[in-house]
Motif scaffolding. Structure first.
Motif, PDB file in Angstrom:
ATOM      1  N   ILE A 110       0.885  -1.194  -0.057  1.00  0.00           N
ATOM      2  CA  ILE A 110       0.011  -0.050  -0.038  1.00  0.00           C
ATOM      3  C   ILE A 110       0.857   1.226  -0.092  1.00  0.00           C
ATOM      4  O   ILE A 110       1.841   1.192   0.808  1.00  0.00           O
ATOM      5  N   VAL A 111       0.745   2.261  -0.872  1.00  0.00           N
ATOM      6  CA  VAL A 111       1.357   3.415  -0.852  1.00  0.00           C
ATOM      7  C   VAL A 111       0.474   4.597  -0.923  1.00  0.00           C
ATOM      8  O   VAL A 111      -0.545   4.805  -1.213  1.00  0.00           O
ATOM      9  N   GLU A 112       0.598   5.451   0.266  1.00  0.00           N
ATOM     10  CA  GLU A 112      -0.144   6.519   0.469  1.00  0.00           C
ATOM     11  C   GLU A 112       0.814   7.668   0.008  1.00  0.00           C
ATOM     12  O   GLU A 112       1.904   8.023   0.299  1.00  0.00           O
ATOM     13  N   VAL A 113       0.285   8.649  -0.988  1.00  0.00           N
ATOM     14  CA  VAL A 113       0.713   9.711  -1.292  1.00  0.00           C
ATOM     15  C   VAL A 113       0.089  11.147  -0.621  1.00  0.00           C
ATOM     16  O   VAL A 113      -1.210  11.121  -0.603  1.00  0.00           O
ATOM     17  N   LYS A 114       1.125  11.870   0.029  1.00  0.00           N
ATOM     18  CA  LYS A 114       0.600  12.871   0.564  1.00  0.00           C
ATOM     19  C   LYS A 114       1.056  14.273   0.075  1.00  0.00           C
ATOM     20  O   LYS A 114       2.341  14.183  -0.329  1.00  0.00           O
ATOM     21  N   ARG A 115       0.476  15.395   0.463  1.00  0.00           N
ATOM     22  CA  ARG A 115       0.841  16.654   0.256  1.00  0.00           C
ATOM     23  C   ARG A 115       0.634  17.085   1.859  1.00  0.00           C
ATOM     24  O   ARG A 115      -0.424  17.752   2.258  1.00  0.00           O
ATOM     25  N   GLY A 116       1.872  17.305   2.383  1.00  0.00           N
ATOM     26  CA  GLY A 116       1.935  17.544   3.770  1.00  0.00           C
ATOM     27  C   GLY A 116       1.202  16.507   4.633  1.00  0.00           C
ATOM     28  O   GLY A 116       1.670  15.229   4.389  1.00  0.00           O
ATOM     29  N   ASP A 117       0.306  16.608   5.434  1.00  0.00           N
ATOM     30  CA  ASP A 117      -0.326  15.667   6.054  1.00  0.00           C
ATOM     31  C   ASP A 117      -1.682  14.947   5.203  1.00  0.00           C
ATOM     32  O   ASP A 117      -2.374  14.159   5.728  1.00  0.00           O
ATOM     33  N   GLU A 118      -2.074  15.696   3.974  1.00  0.00           N
ATOM     34  CA  GLU A 118      -3.205  15.497   3.595  1.00  0.00           C
ATOM     35  C   GLU A 118      -2.937  14.350   2.412  1.00  0.00           C
ATOM     36  O   GLU A 118      -2.190  14.283   1.555  1.00  0.00           O
ATOM     37  N   LEU A 119      -3.801  13.284   2.584  1.00  0.00           N
ATOM     38  CA  LEU A 119      -3.777  12.206   1.662  1.00  0.00           C
ATOM     39  C   LEU A 119      -4.438  12.775   0.365  1.00  0.00           C
ATOM     40  O   LEU A 119      -5.400  13.018   0.265  1.00  0.00           O
ATOM     41  N   VAL A 120      -3.544  12.630  -0.783  1.00  0.00           N
ATOM     42  CA  VAL A 120      -3.983  12.958  -1.957  1.00  0.00           C
ATOM     43  C   VAL A 120      -4.176  11.738  -2.751  1.00  0.00           C
ATOM     44  O   VAL A 120      -4.714  11.816  -3.980  1.00  0.00           O
ATOM     45  N   ALA A 121      -3.646  10.675  -2.876  1.00  0.00           N
ATOM     46  CA  ALA A 121      -3.934   9.424  -3.559  1.00  0.00           C
ATOM     47  C   ALA A 121      -3.377   8.160  -2.846  1.00  0.00           C
ATOM     48  O   ALA A 121      -2.548   8.279  -1.737  1.00  0.00           O
ATOM     49  N   LEU A 122      -3.941   6.891  -2.979  1.00  0.00           N
ATOM     50  CA  LEU A 122      -3.889   5.914  -2.414  1.00  0.00           C
ATOM     51  C   LEU A 122      -3.642   4.843  -3.519  1.00  0.00           C
ATOM     52  O   LEU A 122      -4.459   4.669  -4.379  1.00  0.00           O
ATOM     53  N   PHE A 123      -2.688   3.903  -3.487  1.00  0.00           N
ATOM     54  CA  PHE A 123      -1.873   3.287  -4.530  1.00  0.00           C
ATOM     55  C   PHE A 123      -1.790   1.661  -3.753  1.00  0.00           C
ATOM     56  O   PHE A 123      -1.491   1.704  -2.628  1.00  0.00           O
ATOM     57  N   LYS A 124      -2.226   0.921  -4.527  1.00  0.00           N
ATOM     58  CA  LYS A 124      -2.119  -0.563  -4.052  1.00  0.00           C
ATOM     59  C   LYS A 124      -1.215  -1.192  -5.144  1.00  0.00           C
ATOM     60  O   LYS A 124      -1.491  -1.215  -6.509  1.00  0.00           O
ATOM     61  N   GLY A 125      -0.365  -2.174  -4.824  1.00  0.00           N
ATOM     62  CA  GLY A 125       0.513  -2.781  -5.715  1.00  0.00           C
ATOM     63  C   GLY A 125       0.882  -4.455  -5.525  1.00  0.00           C
ATOM     64  O   GLY A 125       0.828  -4.584  -4.096  1.00  0.00           O
ATOM     65  N   VAL A 126       0.965  -5.261  -6.338  1.00  0.00           N
ATOM     66  CA  VAL A 126       1.173  -6.594  -6.020  1.00  0.00           C
ATOM     67  C   VAL A 126       2.796  -6.972  -7.022  1.00  0.00           C
ATOM     68  O   VAL A 126       2.539  -6.298  -7.950  1.00  0.00           O
ATOM     69  N   VAL A 127       3.635  -7.567  -6.382  1.00  0.00           N
ATOM     70  CA  VAL A 127       4.748  -7.930  -7.070  1.00  0.00           C
ATOM     71  C   VAL A 127       4.948  -9.297  -6.991  1.00  0.00           C
ATOM     72  O   VAL A 127       4.757 -10.013  -6.153  1.00  0.00           O
ATOM     73  N   TYR A 128       5.624  -9.584  -8.147  1.00  0.00           N
ATOM     74  CA  TYR A 128       6.369 -10.888  -8.196  1.00  0.00           C
ATOM     75  C   TYR A 128       7.672 -10.940  -7.631  1.00  0.00           C
ATOM     76  O   TYR A 128       8.679 -10.112  -8.290  1.00  0.00           O
ATOM     77  N   ARG A 129       8.051 -11.819  -6.728  1.00  0.00           N
ATOM     78  CA  ARG A 129       9.645 -11.808  -6.259  1.00  0.00           C
ATOM     79  C   ARG A 129      10.435 -12.770  -6.986  1.00  0.00           C
ATOM     80  O   ARG A 129       9.958 -13.943  -6.970  1.00  0.00           O
ATOM     81  N   THR A 130      11.365 -12.191  -7.841  1.00  0.00           N
ATOM     82  CA  THR A 130      12.166 -13.370  -8.294  1.00  0.00           C
ATOM     83  C   THR A 130      13.038 -13.949  -7.607  1.00  0.00           C
ATOM     84  O   THR A 130      13.290 -13.615  -6.561  1.00  0.00           O
ATOM     85  N   SER A 131      13.895 -15.013  -7.941  1.00  0.00           N
ATOM     86  CA  SER A 131      14.931 -15.509  -7.212  1.00  0.00           C
ATOM     87  C   SER A 131      16.598 -14.826  -7.499  1.00  0.00           C
ATOM     88  O   SER A 131      17.180 -15.154  -6.472  1.00  0.00           O
ATOM     89  N   LYS A 132      16.311 -13.860  -8.142  1.00  0.00           N
ATOM     90  CA  LYS A 132      17.502 -13.050  -8.344  1.00  0.00           C
ATOM     91  C   LYS A 132      18.075 -12.232  -6.984  1.00  0.00           C
ATOM     92  O   LYS A 132      17.018 -11.347  -7.044  1.00  0.00           O
ATOM     93  N   ASP A 133      19.046 -12.149  -6.816  1.00  0.00           N
ATOM     94  CA  ASP A 133      19.535 -11.033  -5.595  1.00  0.00           C
ATOM     95  C   ASP A 133      20.068  -9.824  -6.093  1.00  0.00           C
ATOM     96  O   ASP A 133      20.703  -9.961  -7.007  1.00  0.00           O
ATOM     97  N   TRP A 134      19.732  -8.804  -5.359  1.00  0.00           N
ATOM     98  CA  TRP A 134      20.386  -7.633  -5.820  1.00  0.00           C
ATOM     99  C   TRP A 134      21.860  -8.080  -5.222  1.00  0.00           C
ATOM    100  O   TRP A 134      22.297  -8.071  -4.091  1.00  0.00           O
ATOM    101  N   GLU A 135      22.760  -7.502  -6.099  1.00  0.00           N
ATOM    102  CA  GLU A 135      24.161  -7.492  -5.738  1.00  0.00           C
ATOM    103  C   GLU A 135      24.859  -6.222  -6.049  1.00  0.00           C
ATOM    104  O   GLU A 135      24.241  -5.453  -6.844  1.00  0.00           O
ATOM    105  N   GLU A 136      26.026  -6.042  -5.460  1.00  0.00           N
ATOM    106  CA  GLU A 136      26.680  -4.681  -5.459  1.00  0.00           C
ATOM    107  C   GLU A 136      27.331  -4.369  -6.949  1.00  0.00           C
ATOM    108  O   GLU A 136      27.127  -3.143  -7.344  1.00  0.00           O
ATOM    109  N   LYS A 137      27.533  -5.526  -7.569  1.00  0.00           N
ATOM    110  CA  LYS A 137      28.150  -5.260  -9.072  1.00  0.00           C
ATOM    111  C   LYS A 137      26.896  -5.312  -9.893  1.00  0.00           C
ATOM    112  O   LYS A 137      27.227  -4.918 -11.292  1.00  0.00           O
ATOM    113  N   ASP A 138      25.583  -5.483  -9.734  1.00  0.00           N
ATOM    114  CA  ASP A 138      24.749  -5.308 -10.895  1.00  0.00           C
ATOM    115  C   ASP A 138      24.505  -3.932 -11.241  1.00  0.00           C
ATOM    116  O   ASP A 138      24.755  -2.786 -10.943  1.00  0.00           O
TER     117      ASP A 138
END
Length: 138
Positions: A110-138
């Motif tokens: 869930i992502v809340e987008v705000k302007r100061g303390d005011e909620l201006v947008a609400l976002f929902k997302g689903v991700v697929y998690r791969t088996s690939k690791d983030w590495e320093e050299k990527d």
């Protein structure tokens, strides 16, 4: 594997669009990322309000960055947004993404987008998690 706090910084350094938006990383921890940006004139639509794609893009970036803090490459498979308030040139926005649920292959954010303390947008997302690791050299 790259540590959680370094992943969004690395992702932003490789993301020309998010750089064009002027996105800055404010806070990062595993499963959470908070970003910010300011609405510029070239981001306005024909009604002199921020194009809906601008707040969507900020939220989507926060979503992607947070989803990847678990150390695995994570890619978006479904997103949606509710635009609650119109946005104007000069508005400073923050977007905070929090992972609500993670399992082996899927993450739900869930992502809340705000302007100061005011909620201006609400976002929902689903991700697929791969088996690939983030590495320093990527």
């Amino acid at each position: 594997m790259l540590e959680a706090k370094k992943i969004p910084i690395k992702m932003l350094s490789q993301d020309a669009f998010s750089q064009w938006l002027g996105i800055e990383v404010l806070e990062v921890e595993k499963g959470r990322c908070k970003l910010a940006m300011t609405i510029r004139k070239e981001m306005l639509n024909s009604m002199n309000k921020a194009h809906g794609g601008i707040s969507y893009s900020l939220a989507d970036t926060a979503f992607g960055f947070a989803a990847n803090t678990h150390g695995k490459y994570a890619v978006s498979i479904e997103t949606s947004i509710n635009h609650i308030e119109a946005l104007n040139e000069g508005d400073y926005l923050t977007a905070e993404s929090v992972i609500e649920k993670v399992n082996n292959k899927l993450g739900f954010n869930i992502v809340e987008v705000k302007r100061g303390d005011e909620l201006v947008a609400l976002f929902k997302g689903v991700v697929y998690r791969t088996s690939k690791d983030w590495e320093e050299k990527d």
